[in-house]
Design a protein around this motif. Sequence first.
Motif, PDB file in Angstrom:
ATOM      1  N   LEU B  63       0.826  -1.211   0.000  1.00  0.00           N
ATOM      2  CA  LEU B  63       0.000   0.000   0.000  1.00  0.00           C
ATOM      3  C   LEU B  63       0.859   1.260   0.000  1.00  0.00           C
ATOM      4  O   LEU B  63       0.488   2.270  -0.601  1.00  0.00           O
ATOM      5  CB  LEU B  63      -0.936  -0.004   1.208  1.00  0.00           C
ATOM      6  N   PRO B  69      -5.868   4.342  -3.057  1.00  0.00           N
ATOM      7  CA  PRO B  69      -6.303   3.161  -2.295  1.00  0.00           C
ATOM      8  C   PRO B  69      -6.419   1.956  -3.222  1.00  0.00           C
ATOM      9  O   PRO B  69      -6.726   2.106  -4.405  1.00  0.00           O
ATOM     10  CB  PRO B  69      -7.674   3.577  -1.765  1.00  0.00           C
ATOM     11  N   SER B 114      -6.706   1.708   2.335  1.00  0.00           N
ATOM     12  CA  SER B 114      -5.550   2.605   2.334  1.00  0.00           C
ATOM     13  C   SER B 114      -4.928   2.671   3.718  1.00  0.00           C
ATOM     14  O   SER B 114      -5.546   2.289   4.708  1.00  0.00           O
ATOM     15  CB  SER B 114      -5.953   3.997   1.853  1.00  0.00           C
TER      16      SER B 114
END
Lengths: 160, 160
Positions: B63, B69, B114
Amino acid sequence: MTAATPLVPPTTTADALGRSRTVLANEAWEAALTAHAVLMRRFAEEDVWHGLSMREYDVLYTLSKCERPQRIGELGRHVLLSQPALSRLVDRLVDRRLLTRCADPADARAAHISLTTAGRALQREVGLAHGAAVAQAMTTVLTDEELDLLRTLSLKLAQE
Amino acid sequence: MTAATPLVPPTTTADALGRSRTVLANEAWEAALTAHAVLMRRFAEEDVWHGLSMREYDVLYTLSKCERPQRIGELGRHVLLSQPALSRLVDRLVDRRLLTRCADPADARAAHISLTTAGRALQREVGLAHGAAVAQAMTTVLTDEELDLLRTLSLKLAQE
DNA sequence: CGTTGATAGATGCAAACGCATATAATTGCC
DNA sequence: GGCAATTATATGCGTTTGCATCTATCAACG
């Protein structure tokens, strides 16, 4: 002495590639991890396992390369698994008549693990098909020289 | 036409090395697996994880490299884990306030994942120490050229 | 010998995993 | 627009895993 004399320090290989040595190492490791994940996934979904998990096959394969029975501890060095998990994995394979445990006359703590006839036969069968899949996956993207190079680099990494 | 004319077929590189192409591929894969296991074990026992498992860190790291996201499915492509396992791993990290799930206005099925501020901070902290360990392990046995080569070979293997 | 510390492996238990399947939303086609 | 096929993610459940700990044996030293 002319103003055109280059005064930049001599470049290292890493500098020439535009990356620091640390970054180079981390990029290599990340790429290796990705390749590992991609290939593991591909191999796992091949229909060659005859009900074995890849970890179970790994144990059968490790034993197949050994002349003498191995201790759990020895197996543990080749398999990425905790000692208790390996101990129980062996339990299951013994239950399935693929391995046998036998006592060490010289050390009553040790459990000597070896393949049964069925275990050896299953390893051979799975190994043949899996080996073909490995060869297929690797030879389609790497030349002989590259395969040999990969082996050499990997052996260096695995050395202590 | 002399009897001395060599009638053996031209040797391939694999023949020259004394191994078939299939064997070469399998030796390379086995060496790579061993290197992976050895290094994973070494990295796992480094005291840098702040309570994260390596798989959890892997998700935070993935991430951290993304601007936007990511969906669970996207993360799944980078992590060697089943979709349900990844879904629950994300659950845990959300519970720990390291990730957030938010809805996709354009697709109500999707879960956009996210990093939280805390998650990003933790990834940075762990990443710094882990990255140093990776660099340490790899640069002590491989040259810059070899690191670059390993990266290149790995990328080839991961393609497709 | 007998006690101390180290080593090999097994076991209790909670956490994490994979497989199968459920749920919910989207896409495509009539 | 309505229904089938597909996609994205979640959940039920039995299995496997890791951590901590236990037991049993060995080694070493007084």
